[in-house]
Design a protein around this motif. Structure first.
Motif, PDB file in Angstrom:
ATOM      1  N   MET A   1      58.570  49.386  39.643  1.00 32.30           N
ATOM      2  CA  MET A   1      57.345  48.807  40.094  1.00 32.30           C
ATOM      3  C   MET A   1      57.556  47.572  40.629  1.00 32.30           C
ATOM      4  SD  MET A   1      53.769  48.545  39.049  1.00 32.30           S
ATOM      5  CE  MET A   1      53.270  50.325  38.814  1.00 32.30           C
ATOM      6  N   GLU A   2      57.285  47.240  41.771  1.00 30.85           N
ATOM      7  CA  GLU A   2      57.508  45.893  42.245  1.00 30.85           C
ATOM      8  C   GLU A   2      56.514  45.130  42.334  1.00 30.85           C
ATOM      9  OE1 GLU A   2      59.495  45.592  46.320  1.00 30.85           O
ATOM     10  OE2 GLU A   2      60.445  47.647  46.153  1.00 30.85           O
ATOM     11  N   HIS A   3      56.585  43.625  42.073  1.00 29.35           N
ATOM     12  CA  HIS A   3      55.683  42.857  42.047  1.00 29.35           C
ATOM     13  C   HIS A   3      55.671  41.531  43.049  1.00 29.35           C
ATOM     14  CE1 HIS A   3      56.309  44.666  38.380  1.00 29.35           C
ATOM     15  NE2 HIS A   3      55.191  44.690  38.001  1.00 29.35           N
ATOM     16  N   GLU A   4      54.422  40.905  43.078  1.00 29.99           N
ATOM     17  CA  GLU A   4      54.726  39.606  44.120  1.00 29.99           C
ATOM     18  C   GLU A   4      53.662  38.673  43.399  1.00 29.99           C
ATOM     19  OE1 GLU A   4      53.305  40.310  47.831  1.00 29.99           O
ATOM     20  OE2 GLU A   4      51.619  40.859  47.504  1.00 29.99           O
ATOM     21  N   MET A   5      53.671  37.460  43.513  1.00 30.27           N
ATOM     22  CA  MET A   5      52.963  36.502  42.915  1.00 30.27           C
ATOM     23  C   MET A   5      51.942  36.169  43.830  1.00 30.27           C
ATOM     24  SD  MET A   5      55.777  33.848  41.340  1.00 30.27           S
ATOM     25  CE  MET A   5      54.700  32.440  41.199  1.00 30.27           C
ATOM     26  N   ARG A   6      50.849  35.939  43.664  1.00 27.59           N
ATOM     27  CA  ARG A   6      49.544  35.626  44.648  1.00 27.59           C
ATOM     28  C   ARG A   6      48.615  34.406  44.309  1.00 27.59           C
ATOM     29  NH1 ARG A   6      47.005  38.287  48.609  1.00 27.59           N
ATOM     30  NH2 ARG A   6      48.377  39.891  48.326  1.00 27.59           N
ATOM     31  N   ALA A   7      48.279  33.401  44.994  1.00 24.76           N
ATOM     32  CA  ALA A   7      47.371  32.201  44.456  1.00 24.76           C
ATOM     33  C   ALA A   7      46.149  32.548  44.189  1.00 24.76           C
ATOM     34  CB  ALA A   7      47.734  31.338  45.794  1.00 24.76           C
ATOM     35  N   GLU A   8      45.654  31.693  43.351  1.00 23.11           N
ATOM     36  CA  GLU A   8      44.257  31.406  42.938  1.00 23.11           C
ATOM     37  C   GLU A   8      44.032  30.112  43.526  1.00 23.11           C
ATOM     38  OE1 GLU A   8      41.213  31.401  39.068  1.00 23.11           O
ATOM     39  OE2 GLU A   8      43.406  31.474  38.837  1.00 23.11           O
ATOM     40  N   TYR A   9      42.563  29.935  44.149  1.00 20.41           N
ATOM     41  CA  TYR A   9      42.452  28.517  44.488  1.00 20.41           C
ATOM     42  C   TYR A   9      41.071  28.139  43.630  1.00 20.41           C
ATOM     43  CZ  TYR A   9      45.342  29.964  48.013  1.00 20.41           C
ATOM     44  OH  TYR A   9      46.377  30.374  49.031  1.00 20.41           O
ATOM     45  N   MET A  26      50.504  37.105  38.830  1.00 21.29           N
ATOM     46  CA  MET A  26      51.385  38.116  39.206  1.00 21.29           C
ATOM     47  C   MET A  26      50.500  39.686  39.642  1.00 21.29           C
ATOM     48  SD  MET A  26      54.730  38.770  39.613  1.00 21.29           S
ATOM     49  CE  MET A  26      55.651  37.297  38.724  1.00 21.29           C
ATOM     50  N   VAL A  27      50.909  40.092  40.574  1.00 23.71           N
ATOM     51  CA  VAL A  27      50.245  41.287  41.154  1.00 23.71           C
ATOM     52  C   VAL A  27      51.362  42.357  41.310  1.00 23.71           C
ATOM     53  CG1 VAL A  27      47.967  40.123  41.944  1.00 23.71           C
ATOM     54  CG2 VAL A  27      50.034  40.711  43.500  1.00 23.71           C
ATOM     55  N   ARG A  28      50.741  43.571  41.194  1.00 24.67           N
ATOM     56  CA  ARG A  28      51.768  44.837  41.563  1.00 24.67           C
ATOM     57  C   ARG A  28      51.542  44.731  43.153  1.00 24.67           C
ATOM     58  NH1 ARG A  28      49.114  46.111  37.203  1.00 24.67           N
ATOM     59  NH2 ARG A  28      50.354  46.475  35.472  1.00 24.67           N
ATOM     60  N   ARG A  29      52.901  44.987  43.835  1.00 25.18           N
ATOM     61  CA  ARG A  29      52.981  44.933  45.299  1.00 25.18           C
ATOM     62  C   ARG A  29      51.859  45.106  46.387  1.00 25.18           C
ATOM     63  NH1 ARG A  29      56.688  42.004  47.798  1.00 25.18           N
ATOM     64  NH2 ARG A  29      58.217  42.800  46.590  1.00 25.18           N
ATOM     65  N   ASP A  30      51.400  44.233  47.075  1.00 23.27           N
ATOM     66  CA  ASP A  30      50.281  44.553  48.062  1.00 23.27           C
ATOM     67  C   ASP A  30      49.088  44.507  47.293  1.00 23.27           C
ATOM     68  OD1 ASP A  30      51.900  44.233  50.149  1.00 23.27           O
ATOM     69  OD2 ASP A  30      52.541  46.380  49.950  1.00 23.27           O
ATOM     70  N   THR A  46      50.967  34.334  49.158  1.00 27.68           N
ATOM     71  CA  THR A  46      51.905  35.119  48.231  1.00 27.68           C
ATOM     72  C   THR A  46      53.196  34.637  48.100  1.00 27.68           C
ATOM     73  OG1 THR A  46      52.602  36.665  49.892  1.00 27.68           O
ATOM     74  CG2 THR A  46      50.536  37.386  48.644  1.00 27.68           C
ATOM     75  N   GLN A  47      54.007  34.980  47.156  1.00 32.44           N
ATOM     76  CA  GLN A  47      55.669  34.594  47.309  1.00 32.44           C
ATOM     77  C   GLN A  47      56.248  35.642  46.418  1.00 32.44           C
ATOM     78  OE1 GLN A  47      56.394  30.730  45.638  1.00 32.44           O
ATOM     79  NE2 GLN A  47      54.614  30.541  44.285  1.00 32.44           N
ATOM     80  N   PRO A  48      57.520  35.692  46.438  1.00 35.96           N
ATOM     81  CA  PRO A  48      58.452  36.950  45.895  1.00 35.96           C
ATOM     82  C   PRO A  48      57.988  36.512  44.377  1.00 35.96           C
ATOM     83  CG  PRO A  48      59.518  35.793  47.528  1.00 35.96           C
ATOM     84  CD  PRO A  48      58.346  35.139  47.456  1.00 35.96           C
ATOM     85  N   ALA A  49      58.098  37.842  43.482  1.00 31.17           N
ATOM     86  CA  ALA A  49      58.263  37.529  41.932  1.00 31.17           C
ATOM     87  C   ALA A  49      59.298  36.932  41.449  1.00 31.17           C
ATOM     88  CB  ALA A  49      58.153  38.977  41.399  1.00 31.17           C
ATOM     89  N   ASP A  50      60.576  36.805  42.210  1.00 32.36           N
ATOM     90  CA  ASP A  50      61.616  35.907  41.698  1.00 32.36           C
ATOM     91  C   ASP A  50      61.323  34.358  41.490  1.00 32.36           C
ATOM     92  OD1 ASP A  50      61.851  35.510  44.265  1.00 32.36           O
ATOM     93  OD2 ASP A  50      63.953  36.416  44.313  1.00 32.36           O
ATOM     94  N   ARG A  51      60.489  33.980  42.023  1.00 35.24           N
ATOM     95  CA  ARG A  51      59.998  32.503  42.067  1.00 35.24           C
ATOM     96  C   ARG A  51      59.246  32.262  40.713  1.00 35.24           C
ATOM     97  NH1 ARG A  51      58.614  30.848  47.897  1.00 35.24           N
ATOM     98  NH2 ARG A  51      60.773  30.982  48.831  1.00 35.24           N
TER      99      ARG A  51
END
Length: 73
Positions: A1-9, A26-30, A46-51
């Motif tokens: 499963m792919e992931h990405e980071m998403r911001a909270e404000y 962290m969220v699951r892709r999209d 958003t930014q890549p999970a590898d960050r």
């Protein structure tokens, strides 16, 4: 499963290039539902999970981090 980071404000802050990030999740892709259960804005940065674990990914939700570590090989 792919992931990405998403911001909270902060409450009342609109997502945008100059908006200060309260936490990265962290969220699951999209997705917009963080792994900790928090619903995030579709227009949030958003930014890549590898960050995750790098300065660009701070501050990071500790609960998302714990769940993420259990999910990735």
């Amino acid at each position: 499963m792919e992931h990405e980071m998403r911001a909270e404000y902060e409450e009342g802050v609109e997502p945008g290039p100059d908006a200060e990030v309260k936490n990265w999740h962290m969220v699951r892709r999209d997705g917009i539902k963080a792994m900790c259960g928090r619903m995030l804005s579709e227009s949030a940065a958003t930014q890549p999970a590898d960050r995750w674990g790098e300065p660009e990914g701070e501050p990071f939700c500790f609960l998302c981090g714990a769940v993420y570590l259990r999910e990735v090989p």
